[in-house]
Scaffold this active site. Structure first.
Site, PDB file in Angstrom:
ATOM      1  N   GLU A  82       0.841  -1.202   0.000  1.00 38.31           N
ATOM      2  CA  GLU A  82       0.000   0.000   0.000  1.00 38.31           C
ATOM      3  C   GLU A  82       0.873   1.248   0.000  1.00 38.31           C
ATOM      4  O   GLU A  82       0.377   2.350   0.210  1.00 38.31           O
ATOM      5  CB  GLU A  82      -0.937  -0.010   1.197  1.00 38.31           C
ATOM      6  CG  GLU A  82      -0.236  -0.067   2.547  1.00 38.31           C
ATOM      7  CD  GLU A  82      -1.178   0.127   3.711  1.00 38.31           C
ATOM      8  OE1 GLU A  82      -1.732   1.230   3.827  1.00 38.31           O
ATOM      9  OE2 GLU A  82      -1.354  -0.827   4.490  1.00 38.31           O
TER      10      GLU A  82
ATOM     11  N   CYS B 163      -3.347  -3.386   4.464  1.00 37.53           N
ATOM     12  CA  CYS B 163      -2.425  -4.477   4.819  1.00 37.53           C
ATOM     13  C   CYS B 163      -2.803  -5.807   4.169  1.00 37.53           C
ATOM     14  O   CYS B 163      -2.128  -6.819   4.397  1.00 37.53           O
ATOM     15  CB  CYS B 163      -2.382  -4.645   6.333  1.00 37.53           C
ATOM     16  SG  CYS B 163      -2.081  -3.107   7.191  1.00 37.53           S
TER      17      CYS B 163
ATOM     18  N   SER C  10     -11.003   1.614  13.599  1.00 40.88           N
ATOM     19  CA  SER C  10     -10.097   0.638  12.953  1.00 40.88           C
ATOM     20  C   SER C  10      -9.931  -0.595  13.836  1.00 40.88           C
ATOM     21  O   SER C  10      -9.841  -1.719  13.347  1.00 40.88           O
ATOM     22  CB  SER C  10      -8.742   1.278  12.622  1.00 40.88           C
ATOM     23  OG  SER C  10      -7.942   1.403  13.765  1.00 40.88           O
TER      24      SER C  10
ATOM     25  N   HIS D 161      -2.394 -10.855  11.511  1.00 40.92           N
ATOM     26  CA  HIS D 161      -1.879  -9.561  11.079  1.00 40.92           C
ATOM     27  C   HIS D 161      -1.655  -8.715  12.334  1.00 40.92           C
ATOM     28  O   HIS D 161      -2.538  -8.620  13.183  1.00 40.92           O
ATOM     29  CB  HIS D 161      -2.873  -8.857  10.144  1.00 40.92           C
ATOM     30  CG  HIS D 161      -2.560  -7.410   9.982  1.00 40.92           C
ATOM     31  ND1 HIS D 161      -1.345  -6.982   9.494  1.00 40.92           N
ATOM     32  CD2 HIS D 161      -3.255  -6.287  10.286  1.00 40.92           C
ATOM     33  CE1 HIS D 161      -1.314  -5.670   9.497  1.00 40.92           C
ATOM     34  NE2 HIS D 161      -2.464  -5.217   9.969  1.00 40.92           N
TER      35      HIS D 161
ATOM     36  N   LYS E  94      -5.480  -9.241  21.572  1.00 45.92           N
ATOM     37  CA  LYS E  94      -6.935  -9.063  21.612  1.00 45.92           C
ATOM     38  C   LYS E  94      -7.610  -9.915  20.537  1.00 45.92           C
ATOM     39  O   LYS E  94      -8.693 -10.455  20.754  1.00 45.92           O
ATOM     40  CB  LYS E  94      -7.292  -7.587  21.401  1.00 45.92           C
ATOM     41  CG  LYS E  94      -6.913  -6.716  22.582  1.00 45.92           C
ATOM     42  CD  LYS E  94      -7.356  -5.285  22.349  1.00 45.92           C
ATOM     43  CE  LYS E  94      -6.966  -4.414  23.529  1.00 45.92           C
ATOM     44  NZ  LYS E  94      -7.452  -3.041  23.412  1.00 45.92           N
TER      45      LYS E  94
ATOM     46  N   ASN F  67       4.742  -2.279  12.828  1.00 45.36           N
ATOM     47  CA  ASN F  67       3.815  -2.661  11.768  1.00 45.36           C
ATOM     48  C   ASN F  67       4.537  -2.618  10.419  1.00 45.36           C
ATOM     49  O   ASN F  67       5.180  -1.617  10.095  1.00 45.36           O
ATOM     50  CB  ASN F  67       2.609  -1.706  11.760  1.00 45.36           C
ATOM     51  CG  ASN F  67       1.440  -2.278  10.958  1.00 45.36           C
ATOM     52  OD1 ASN F  67       1.573  -3.309  10.288  1.00 45.36           O
ATOM     53  ND2 ASN F  67       0.306  -1.612  11.028  1.00 45.36           N
TER      54      ASN F  67
HETATM   55  N1  ACO Z   1       0.278   2.065  30.752  1.00 46.96           N
HETATM   56  C1  ACO Z   1      -0.388   0.975  30.310  1.00 46.96           C
HETATM   57  N2  ACO Z   1      -1.415   1.030  29.420  1.00 46.96           N
HETATM   58  C2  ACO Z   1      -1.762   2.239  28.952  1.00 46.96           C
HETATM   59  C3  ACO Z   1      -1.122   3.424  29.365  1.00 46.96           C
HETATM   60  C4  ACO Z   1      -0.058   3.300  30.310  1.00 46.96           C
HETATM   61  N3  ACO Z   1       0.603   4.349  30.737  1.00 46.96           N
HETATM   62  N4  ACO Z   1      -1.690   4.467  28.738  1.00 46.96           N
HETATM   63  C5  ACO Z   1      -2.673   3.962  27.935  1.00 46.96           C
HETATM   64  N5  ACO Z   1      -2.710   2.610  28.077  1.00 46.96           N
HETATM   65  C6  ACO Z   1      -3.576   1.673  27.376  1.00 46.96           C
HETATM   66  C7  ACO Z   1      -5.003   2.144  27.280  1.00 46.96           C
HETATM   67  O1  ACO Z   1      -5.727   1.830  28.450  1.00 46.96           O
HETATM   68  C8  ACO Z   1      -5.462   1.371  26.058  1.00 46.96           C
HETATM   69  O2  ACO Z   1      -5.748   0.052  26.448  1.00 46.96           O
HETATM   70  P1  ACO Z   1      -6.958  -0.758  25.783  1.00 46.96           P
HETATM   71  O3  ACO Z   1      -6.648  -0.835  24.302  1.00 46.96           O
HETATM   72  O4  ACO Z   1      -6.889  -2.085  26.413  1.00 46.96           O
HETATM   73  O5  ACO Z   1      -8.193   0.008  26.046  1.00 46.96           O
HETATM   74  C9  ACO Z   1      -4.227   1.312  25.170  1.00 46.96           C
HETATM   75  O6  ACO Z   1      -3.129   1.616  26.044  1.00 46.96           O
HETATM   76  C10 ACO Z   1      -4.240   2.322  24.051  1.00 46.96           C
HETATM   77  O7  ACO Z   1      -4.491   3.566  24.604  1.00 46.96           O
HETATM   78  P2  ACO Z   1      -5.386   4.641  23.875  1.00 46.96           P
HETATM   79  O8  ACO Z   1      -5.495   5.830  24.741  1.00 46.96           O
HETATM   80  O9  ACO Z   1      -6.645   3.997  23.373  1.00 46.96           O
HETATM   81  O10 ACO Z   1      -4.400   4.938  22.634  1.00 46.96           O
HETATM   82  P3  ACO Z   1      -4.575   5.899  21.442  1.00 46.96           P
HETATM   83  O11 ACO Z   1      -5.641   6.895  21.652  1.00 46.96           O
HETATM   84  O12 ACO Z   1      -3.214   6.399  21.147  1.00 46.96           O
HETATM   85  O13 ACO Z   1      -5.088   4.936  20.244  1.00 46.96           O
HETATM   86  C11 ACO Z   1      -4.804   3.398  18.458  1.00 46.96           C
HETATM   87  C12 ACO Z   1      -4.559   3.676  19.964  1.00 46.96           C
HETATM   88  C13 ACO Z   1      -6.282   3.555  18.129  1.00 46.96           C
HETATM   89  C14 ACO Z   1      -4.397   1.978  18.161  1.00 46.96           C
HETATM   90  C15 ACO Z   1      -3.957   4.381  17.628  1.00 46.96           C
HETATM   91  O14 ACO Z   1      -2.619   4.120  17.898  1.00 46.96           O
HETATM   92  C16 ACO Z   1      -4.203   4.274  16.140  1.00 46.96           C
HETATM   93  O15 ACO Z   1      -5.038   4.965  15.588  1.00 46.96           O
HETATM   94  N6  ACO Z   1      -3.418   3.421  15.457  1.00 46.96           N
HETATM   95  C17 ACO Z   1      -3.446   3.256  13.988  1.00 46.96           C
HETATM   96  C18 ACO Z   1      -4.544   2.326  13.498  1.00 46.96           C
HETATM   97  C19 ACO Z   1      -4.357   0.904  13.925  1.00 46.96           C
HETATM   98  O16 ACO Z   1      -3.269   0.399  14.101  1.00 46.96           O
HETATM   99  N7  ACO Z   1      -5.505   0.193  14.041  1.00 46.96           N
HETATM  100  C20 ACO Z   1      -5.531  -1.228  14.318  1.00 46.96           C
HETATM  101  C21 ACO Z   1      -6.350  -1.932  13.262  1.00 46.96           C
HETATM  102  S1  ACO Z   1      -5.383  -2.433  11.876  1.00 46.96           S
HETATM  103  C22 ACO Z   1      -5.022  -1.078  10.947  1.00 46.96           C
HETATM  104  O17 ACO Z   1      -5.942  -0.472  10.525  1.00 46.96           O
HETATM  105  C23 ACO Z   1      -3.638  -0.667  10.655  1.00 46.96           C
END
Ligand code: ACO
Length: 479
Positions: free
Chosen positions: A101, A135, A226, A283, A292, A360
């Site tokens: 991609e 992906c 996502s 993936h 998860k 990734n």
């Molecule tokens: N210590 C331990 N855990 C923590 C801490 C900390 N200090 N701070 C946050 N966390 C945990 C949160 O509780 C959360 O846990 P949970 O997922 O079990 O609820 C996790 O870390 C992530 O924290 P968020 O606040 O939700 O993180 P963020 O707002 O940065 O979003 C996300 C995460 C959505 C994955 C972001 O990184 C993103 O948009 N990534 C790109 C898209 C992606 O990879 N999507 C996956 C699908 S496949 C794809 O499309 C590529």
């Protein structure tokens, strides 16, 4: 003039050739960038709470490249390396498919650039082009190559699949889940790692991860959507797979599906479960998502067989929840993460070596998972085992499918030498990582352009971008 052999045309002869057996993976190689950054250090550098990237997202390191490498140079590097390590005669290749991609040209395919590797021997009779959908393009490319070999058009030669990406996000929450890497796979008959024929697929029109801004490398992402799309697509692909297995089992052996007390056949989905897989590979957008995902498949198994002893401590009220509510249910996620924790460590973590060093790799992530598994578990243990693959690409496309280790995969692992290569990557400062990404961002799509990145960051014998001319023509050289 008609081409005849006795009364049969040569086309009939070709169509009636015996079908190849045991089509699958004959050889594999990975490309990992020379540099990576520590996610623990990045937490401090980005000023986020300690543990957010390492525990919350399950990340350890993340690979990156600067403006000296692009998708073409990476493709040239790993495909030439595959051919060298496994002593592949370029004339023995009849198909080359690409899944990526990382788009640097809206028309000219990465595949055409790879044809440079076949020029010297004069092999221009190679089918296949690029497949794109986030992906998932890698799995489409693997399917295309496999289907060609199993088709009537197959001419007896092998196929190569190249898949890889430079996964970069704009500054902000998602940047820590980037990475880079690539994989090249030799596909052919009589393989030690054989593709099994049943696929469960789910595809739909969704908007959670896409790249509509052609002036930028960065995707447009709805993070929470996502994550739920990854899970919902997994449920659907796994269910489609299980239904097809059940149907195939019924026609193979009608008594195989037990009767219930009421005399009806039990839910056909109960035929296949995670217990039928030895090593599940997923993936990996980031480490936590794989944990998860594995937990989620256990939940799907629970839904079709809640009476099994291993689910004795699961809250039965989960069965009453309407399905859509289960997707974002933290209670379900927590229960099944806990239940699958030991199983994840025993069977899934083995496929996470690439992901934990490179982050990734988008299209290459799933195949980096497979390469990690082959490098971590010895060939004698792997023999006879079933590996499941969950492919997912935002937007969205997903497939759950399996392969079987029928032969000896020790040569693949030995020649790939993956763990040593991951270990030998340079861990550099967060400043250097940020500068590398900034170079890419500032100079994206410029022409003419002279790359500024230092070639000391290129592996020996790897290809890199020498320059882009005023007509956007790219020139690559080998270090
Ligand atoms: N210590 C331990 N855990 C923590 C801490 C900390 N200090 N701070 C946050 N966390 C945990 C949160 O509780 C959360 O846990 P949970 O997922 O079990 O609820 C996790 O870390 C992530 O924290 P968020 O606040 O939700 O993180 P963020 O707002 O940065 O979003 C996300 C995460 C959505 C994955 C972001 O990184 C993103 O948009 N990534 C790109 C898209 C992606 O990879 N999507 C996956 C699908 S496949 C794809 O499309 C590529």
């Amino acid at each position: 003039m008609a081409i005849e052999i006795a009364s049969t045309s040569v086309f009939d002869v070709q169509a009636e050739r015996p079908r190849p057996k045991d089509v699958g993976i004959l050889a594999m190689d990975m490309y990992v960038p020379k540099r990576c950054v520590s996610e623990e250090e990045l937490e401090v550098f980005d000023g986020v709470s300690k543990g957010k990237y390492t525990i919350g997202l399950g990340q350890s390191y993340m690979a990156f490249v600067d403006d000296r490498e692009d998708i073409n140079s990476i493709a040239l590097t790993v495909v030439s390396s595959l051919m060298k390590r496994f002593d592949i005669d370029p004339r023995s290749i009849g198909r080359l498919d690409v899944g990526t991609e990382t788009i640097i040209d809206k028309s000219k395919s990465v595949k055409t650039v790879l044809m440079d590797l076949f020029k010297e021997c004069g092999n221009h009779d190679i089918e296949g082009l690029d497949s794109k959908n986030a992906c998932y393009g890698s799995t489409a490319a693997v399917q295309n190559a496999t289907n060609w070999i199993e088709s009537r058009s197959w001419d007896g030669r092998n196929a190569i699949v190249f898949t890889g990406d430079i996964a970069v996000y704009a500054k902000g929450g998602a940047r820590a889940v980037g990475g880079a890497g690539a994989c090249a796979i030799l596909i052919g008959p009589n393989a030690p790692l054989v593709f099994e024929p049943i696929h469960g697929t789910y595809m739909a029109n969704t908007y959670e991860f896409y790249k509509p801004n052609l002036h930028s490398e960065y995707p447009t992402v709805d993070g929470p959507l996502s994550v739920s799309t990854y899970i919902a697509a997994m449920d659907a692909a796994y269910s489609a797979f299980r239904s097809k297995v059940a149907t195939a089992t019924k026609s193979f052996n009608p008594s195989a599906i037990p009767e219930t007390e009421a005399g009806n056949k039990v839910d056909e989905k109960s035929v296949f479960s995670l217990a039928d897989v030895d090593y599940p590979v997923y993936h990996s957008p980031y480490g936590k998502q794989v944990q998860k995902g594995h937990a989620r498949l256990l939940f799907m198994d629970y839904l079709s067989a809640p009476h099994k002893p291993k689910f004795a401590n699961i809250d039965p009220s989960f069965l009453d929840l309407p399905y859509p509510q289960t997707i974002n249910s933290k209670e379900i996620e927590k229960s099944f993460m806990a239940l699958s924790k030991a199983d994840y460590a025993a069977r899934v973590s083995l496929s996470m070596r690439c992901a934990s060093r490179c982050g990734n790799m988008y299209t290459a992530s799933l195949y980096g998972g497979l390469a990690s598994l082959l490098s971590t578990v010895d060939a004698a243990t792997l023999k006879g085992k079933r590996i499941s693959m969950y492919a997912f690409g935002g937007g969205c496309a997903s497939t759950f499918w399996t392969m079987r280790v029928k032969g000896d995969v020790s040569e693949i692992a030995k020649k790939m030498d993956l763990l040593k290569r991951l270990e030998s990557m340079d861990v550099v400062s967060c400043e250097e990582y940020t500068e590398g990404l900034q170079l890419r961002e500032d100079n994206h799509n410029l022409a003419p352009y002279q790359p500024q990145g230092d070639i000391k960051n290129i592996w020996p014998r790897a290809f890199y971008l020498d320059g882009i001319g005023s007509m956007f023509r790219r020139k690559y050289v080998q270090a």
